[in-house]
Motif scaffolding. Structure first.
Motif: not given
Length: 435
Positions: A16-17, A19-21, A24, A315-317, A322
């Motif tokens: 993960t990164n 932006r994604t966290e 999320a 959503a990727g969290g 998150t």
């Protein structure tokens, strides 16, 4: 600094990164932000000052989510639990005539009990002793309970001396508006719109205000409003009134709700270990217990994990960031507190109905073709709404499971803790029958 945080939250291992966290976390908040409007509306029916309840809701949700993210490092957000807040208001305060301050004392005691049993490892043992099907039945039963309250608040279901309940007058403007709100929320949900419940609540509130169904006087609200509820819990009253039954319900319902959410989120995120265990389980349970204690001190009902966290996971969290982002969003949401007085039952009732329907998803996990499973699950599922008590449904389910398995020769020595719980529930019913 950022690299240190990335190592702590295991960004590389989780793939993960930042932006994604962050995205999320915002997604998780949007899917559960309705609690900022719905929880104060429910608690206010018990006499809790609505503005203070709003501030307490935001603050406890922020505390719980931040604690879960920082300590347990899971993408699970917390807030005052739906179902538990309904039990707090409609059963404990209104049906049993317990002052809300005393009920908060019971919530605090249950939180301390959570913490003590977690430290002793007993809470984990209880989690393992309850059959999976009863978890599903409890969640579904609470869903029916919440939906029933929503139907009543919407005016769709009314009391009837001949049939106990009957259909309300759908020509009533408030009832018709609640129906519209439900349709709108479901339509948004079908379209996968983030924050569909919150959008529906706000839209119905705006319509109700525009057609004169809401009478509201603007009032400045802030953190200072917490003085009306913060540290107002009555511990002496909770102990002197013998509210162990209520503490018992707060404890077990949160226990089951937290477990179901934990399993749902970790499965979706792929965070369960190869041996089917959940890493850092003690930290998760600690965050849950500490949040309940904090919530009772600030002035709200039991704080628990939210299954809406799965939206953030989708959503990727994957990490605790998150949950931290969601917690920070709840702090910002406190700025909306002055407008909660605008929210009528017509806006919150459809939210209760929709959330209740969503909780019925677990019903598919029950093996309905096996009587040893189906009967206890059915009793749990049905008696929660019909007796207006989560404790009654849960109690009958556990007792039925134990009795049927023992009577048919299917009892197992390793299920001793389940049988002990069944005896405790049976004693509770005998006590209530004698009182």
């Amino acid at each position: 600094m950022l690299s240190t945080l990335e190592r702590y939250f295991e960004f590389r291992q989780l793939g993960t990164n930042w932006r994604t966290e962050i995205l999320a976390g915002v997604t998780t908040f949007l899917t559960m932000a309705y609690i900022v409007l719905v929880n104060p509306a429910i608690l206010s029916a018990a006499g809790v000052p609505i503005h203070a309840a709003t501030a307490a809701t935001c603050l406890s949700a922020a505390f719980g989510s931040l604690l879960m993210g920082i300590v347990a490092r899971y993408p699970i957000a917390l807030a005052p639990g739906m179902g538990l807040n309904a039990y707090f208001t409609y059963t404990v305060c209104l049906k049993m005539h317990v002052p809300w301050q005393t009920a908060l004392g019971a919530v605090f005691i249950s939180g301390v009990l959570f913490l003590a049993l977690t430290a002793a490892g007993i809470r984990q043992m209880i989690l393992r002793s309850i059959p999976h099907e009863l978890y599903a039945a409890v969640a579904s039963g609470i869903g029916l309970f919440i939906a029933f309250i929503g139907f009543r608040n919407a005016g769709l279901v009314v009391a009837d001396p001949a049939t106990l309940v009957s259909l309300g007058n759908i020509r009533n403007p408030a009832t018709a508006l609640a129906i519209f709100g439900l349709i709108l929320m479901v339509a948004l949900e079908v379209k996968k719109v983030r924050g569909s419940i919150l959008i529906g609540v706000v839209a119905v509130t705006a319509i109700a205000w525009s057609i004169g169904l809401v009478h509201w006087t603007s009032q400045s609200i802030g953190i200072h409003d917490l003085t009306q509820t913060a540290l107002q819990l009555d511990l002496r009253g909770a102990l002197s009134r013998g509210l162990l039954e209520i503490v018992f319900v707060f404890f077990f319902v949160d226990l089951f709700d937290n477990l179901g959410t934990l399993v749902a989120v970790t499965k979706r995120a792929g965070l369960i270990a190869p041996d089917h265990s959940i890493p850092r389980l003690n930290r998760i349970l600690f965050a849950d217990a500490a949040s309940t204690i904090f919530g009772s001190l600030s002035g709200t009902s039991t704080v628990t994990s939210y299954v809406e966290s799965t939206a953030g996971v989708a959503a990727g969290g994957r990490s605790g960031v998150t949950a931290i982002v969601a917690g920070l969003m709840f702090l910002l949401a406190m700025a909306a507190a002055p407008f909660v007085g605008l929210v009528p039952n017509a806006a919150t009732a459809p939210a209760l109905i929709l959330v209740g329907s969503m909780m019925l998803a677990t019903i598919t996990e029950i093996r309905w073709h096996e009587p040893l499973v189906a009967i206890p699950a059915f009793l749990t599922l049905v008696l929660i709404p019909l007796t207006y008590s989560i404790a009654n449904g849960l109690g009958f389910g556990v007792i039925a499971w134990a009795v049927l398995h023992l009577a048919t020769g299917n009892g197992r020595r390793q299920d001793w803790l389940l049988y002990t719980l069944a005896v405790l529930f049976a004693l509770r019913f005998i006590y209530l029958g004698a009182s």
